[in-house]
Design an enzyme around this catalytic site. Sequence first.
Site, PDB file in Angstrom:
ATOM      1  N   MET A 237       1.200   1.669  -0.826  1.00 36.77           N
ATOM      2  CA  MET A 237       0.985   0.387  -1.491  1.00 36.77           C
ATOM      3  C   MET A 237       0.976  -0.721  -0.448  1.00 36.77           C
ATOM      4  SD  MET A 237       3.044   0.624  -5.059  1.00 36.77           S
ATOM      5  CE  MET A 237       2.544   1.828  -6.302  1.00 36.77           C
ATOM      6  N   ASP A 238      -0.224  -1.138  -0.106  1.00 37.69           N
ATOM      7  CA  ASP A 238      -0.410  -2.097   0.973  1.00 37.69           C
ATOM      8  C   ASP A 238       0.005  -3.502   0.534  1.00 37.69           C
ATOM      9  OD1 ASP A 238      -1.630  -2.993   3.571  1.00 37.69           O
ATOM     10  OD2 ASP A 238      -2.920  -4.093   2.177  1.00 37.69           O
ATOM     11  N   ALA A 239       0.778  -4.185   1.382  1.00 35.55           N
ATOM     12  CA  ALA A 239       1.159  -5.590   1.180  1.00 35.55           C
ATOM     13  C   ALA A 239       1.772  -5.843  -0.192  1.00 35.55           C
ATOM     14  CB  ALA A 239      -0.059  -6.499   1.381  1.00 35.55           C
TER      15      ALA A 239
END
Length: 592
Positions: A237-239
């Site tokens: 889960m990016d950023a």
Amino acid sequence: MSSASSAMAELEHRVAVHLEAVYPGADIASLTRRLIDTLALSDVVMPASHENKWDQDDVLLITYGDSVVREGDTPLQTLHKFLKERLDDTFSSVHILPFFPYSSDDGFSVINYLQVNESLGDWDDIERIARDFDLMADLVINHASSRSLWFENFKKGVDPGRDYFFTVPGDTDVSQVTRPRPSPLLRAVRTMEGERHVWCTFSPDQVDLNFANPEVLVEFTNIMARYLEAGVRTLRMDAVAFLWKEPGTTCIHLQPTHEIVKLLRLLAEVKRADAVIITETNVPLRDNLTYFGNSNEAHAIYNFSLPPLLIHALISGDCRHLKTWMMRMPPACTGTYYLNFIASHDGVGLRPAEGLLDDKDFAELLKTLESFDGFISMRSDSEGKLRPYEANITLWSALAGTIANGKDDLQYERFICAHAIMMALEGVPAIYLHSLFGTPNDSAGMKRSGRFRSINRYVWPADKLEAELKDPEHRTARVFAEMTRLLQIRRRQPAFHPNAVQFTMHLGLEIFAFWRQSMDRRQSIFCLSNVTASPQTIHLTQVNLIDTEAWVDLVSGRAVEDLSGEIELQPYQTLWLSNRIGETRADASELP
């Protein structure tokens, strides 16, 4: 009630609890049903809690889909061939960085989440890799490209996309918002409804999504399900820390963000029982740890403080900050783990060193990395002042020398030592592809792109890479041979299980040392590393090896004979002192 009906009822209840915390006043029953229907389940099996889905055999490779290219093949085909031919016995998992159509940030500004970038290959290529390796893929969940269909529809005022992006009045006070970039947070956009101001945490091309609209959550549940169906096992889960926005707050780590991570984890595990969620939260240690929740949120978090602290230890010759940090780190609970890395596609994050390095050491670290041809990227703080955010430099170049004496001829030894330490730590090791080859700064690539991060994103022509790997004297071949050898040794040791016991040892500031013990307590490994450019002597009585057992250094293969004697560690040498399981010293003396 049948067992299937009972499982479905439990799932509906648990989903509804999370939704009620995020969307009070919404039609929770209807939204619950839509999310579950999106998964297209053939049956429902509720996930087990506090269960390790990994062991010491798990090692992750991080790479772009086109980090190695060959004319005539698609990059994903070239990558798959390289993985099978060169790394099949070294890595269990591969993280292919965003492989979707994109408009900027080397993939992290996604145009279409459900397509594979045709310049890389197609879904068949992705699925073939996923059949041979556990596959990690990015769920770029905080923002989407300003060139996406969603954003075009936002400007036109039509679905899907009309209400997918976060907007505020142009005069909104955003001074308290935590920023990872110095660019303006709000961007004025002309739409069919007039001028609107969209929220852009990272860049004007990366427009933040509005998860206060449940339709966005439904979209991402569908995207997540598609990835799992294609063979993706781990979702990064990016950023994600910036997901939920509430003007007047820092807009980072807000409680609805944590609830959404918990909800998506639940849905992912119901869709695929061995699914793993990892959160990418490049923030100070205390905040990063919150993403474990109560062992019900992320399965894994990145060990973001490790890269700057380990680099500092090796270029300063002083491990006190690294040791102090390690003593503060709580062991990961069963069912969770730390993802250890010291290099990635981004730079060396500096925020995770805040509060761990004092001002003097922090300044010396930055100055030294700049002298090794690196660059420092900045962010804006709440007062609008620029603060260091990350160092843009390859790991090979970052370890070119020392703070005191500059560049030297011990770069290879320092580089291997860094990885030997990282591989032995509690958690799962993740190796950036370029660390396998000791890739230096790509200054030419950075100049072409105009972006600091390109310095660490060199694209290898496959023929050039193979030629260098065939030359045993070449740096590329030397680094590759030793890195893969150490990883293969590591994967065989029960004491290197991601959740095995770890204790920090105190052998002075020049020796970074810790003890690992297998979960069945049969194997112990004492990991000792000289972090200086000078030889260091250790009295083995300080290590406390049990004198009834036979001991061997796993790195060199040499037996340890005199447990009351001394061992001299050469500059940046690492020892993995392990008992030979099931062997006494008498047994060992009879071996050839």
